[in-house]
Design a protein around this motif. Structure first.
Motif, PDB file in Angstrom:
ATOM      1  N   ALA A 191      -6.916   0.856   1.143  1.00  0.00           N
ATOM      2  CA  ALA A 191      -6.555   1.331   2.480  1.00  0.00           C
ATOM      3  C   ALA A 191      -7.729   1.302   3.449  1.00  0.00           C
ATOM      4  O   ALA A 191      -7.523   1.092   4.653  1.00  0.00           O
ATOM      5  CB  ALA A 191      -5.986   2.743   2.381  1.00  0.00           C
ATOM      6  N   HIS A 194      -7.721  -1.800   5.704  1.00  0.00           N
ATOM      7  CA  HIS A 194      -6.497  -2.233   6.371  1.00  0.00           C
ATOM      8  C   HIS A 194      -6.675  -2.461   7.866  1.00  0.00           C
ATOM      9  O   HIS A 194      -6.096  -3.405   8.430  1.00  0.00           O
ATOM     10  CB  HIS A 194      -5.373  -1.239   6.098  1.00  0.00           C
ATOM     11  N   ASP A 206      -1.488  -1.961   0.226  1.00  0.00           N
ATOM     12  CA  ASP A 206      -2.437  -1.169  -0.554  1.00  0.00           C
ATOM     13  C   ASP A 206      -2.129  -1.335  -2.040  1.00  0.00           C
ATOM     14  O   ASP A 206      -1.138  -0.803  -2.546  1.00  0.00           O
ATOM     15  CB  ASP A 206      -2.333   0.305  -0.141  1.00  0.00           C
TER      16      ASP A 206
END
Length: 368
Positions: A191, A194, A206
């Motif tokens: 994450a 991202h 994820d």
């Protein structure tokens, strides 16, 4: 790198400028790397001496220090898969104009050094205005990404691809080349990466918190046109099952087996066996295992010409702004242990670059 600092000079005497190199003596922790000093060799016929300005830390070195890279040389050896530097001297038969030029080269081993002797035919000129560290991020990573995308997968504009490890060294180049080619990209990463992936136009998944195959099927109900999988193991099976009809699986590593014991060839052989089986089935899909060195079967001259042409394409993409050089950290050569630790931490995006020991560099803490 305490052990390295205390390692005696093992070869030759040192008068004037000397060669400094990092040696991998065996299966050791990163702190077990050693520093060796020796005289700079003279180039032979057809050879050049390159003063290294940047070399990189890739997944290959992480496997090599564990004795897990499937065709690594016997210990001890100098790791370093690729390099960028300036040609200092040339042997007989080399074009005189090459001296003083900045060049890049794919070497597999030997790059973690202050000076390297190369066959001149293995050097690719770096375009003017491209810095050494920036070019370094695109040598093995760029050639790998370009050849997998354009020579293996060949997805048509508008297609959808899945890139595992989209925040990694190869992954970041691959997704940018794919976006420049008009492809939709789904990329797996933790994450923390991202936001950076979204900035590149990637739809992130994820891999730690989500069921990757289920999420990809939601995003691409009809399947994806290509998957680029460096993980191996169970992942390569899931990747195959995510392909649309006519799609291509490009497997290019076995990262999930990095810390395993036993045969270093077996994980790759398992992938090759699956690739053979899948391609034997009449299912409209294709699989391959990519190895940048496989082109040597074409013959040395053709292999070199293709390598040069593809790396030149990548450098041109950099100059057009289609690809950016993503440097995770720059560390002096003699801090290779710290660089290797940082690369293995999985906390950074892009390429970790080793540069000459001039006092400059980004610490591991700063790089995070």
């Amino acid at each position: 790198m305490e052990n390295a600092a205390n390692t005696a000079r093992q070869q030759g005497t040192t008068t004037g400028t000397e060669l400094v190199e990092v040696v991998l003596p065996g299966i050791v922790e990163p702190e077990g790397l050693q520093i060796r000093h020796r005289q700079i060799p003279a180039p032979g016929a057809g050879q050049i001496v390159v003063r290294v300005e940047a070399t990189g830390v890739s997944f290959a070195e992480q496997q090599m220090r564990r004795g897990r890279y499937y065709d690594q040389p016997p210990f001890p050896f100098v790791p370093g898969y690729d390099l960028v530097g300036t040609v200092l001297t040339a042997g007989g038969g080399v074009t005189p104009g090459l001296v003083g030029k900045r060049v890049a080269s794919l070497v597999k081993v030997g790059g973690w050094a202050s000076h390297v002797v190369l066959d001149a035919a293995d050097a690719v000129e770096v375009p003017a205005g491209v810095g050494a560290a920036e070019a370094e991020t695109l040598v093995v990573n760029g050639i790998t990404a370009w050849q997998m995308l354009h020579r293996k997968a060949r997805v048509r504009q508008g297609g959808t691809i899945l890139v595992h490890g989209a925040n990694g060294g190869v992954g970041t180049v691959l997704v940018q080349l794919a976006r420049a080619a008009g492809l939709r990209v789904i990329g797996t990463a933790s994450a923390r990466h991202h936001d950076a992936l979204r900035e590149m136009g990637v739809t992130p998944v994820d891999y730690r918190a989500e069921d990757v195959p289920a999420r990809v099927r939601e995003l691409a109900p009809g399947g994806v046109d290509a998957v680029f999988d460096h993980l191996g193991g169970r992942s390569v099976v899931d990747s195959w099952n995510l392909l649309a009809r006519g799609g291509t699986l490009v497997a290019y590593g076995s990262a999930t087996t990095r810390d395993d014991s036993g045969s270093k060839q077996l994980p790759v052989l398992k992938i090759l066996g699956r690739v053979w089986l899948w391609n034997a089935l009449p299912n409209g899909r294709h699989a391959c295992f990519f190895n940048v060195w496989e082109g040597r079967a074409l013959g040395k001259n053709r292999f070199r010409a293709r390598l040069s042409a593809d790396l030149t394409q990548v450098f041109e993409a950099l100059q057009r702004g289609e690809v950016t050089a993503r440097i995770a950290a720059r560390l002096p050569l003699t801090r290779a242990a710290e660089a290797l630790r940082l690369a293995e931490s999985g906390t950074v995006a892009g390429k970790i670059v080793l540069v000459p020991d001039t006092g400059a560099g980004t610490s591991a803490a700063e790089a995070r």
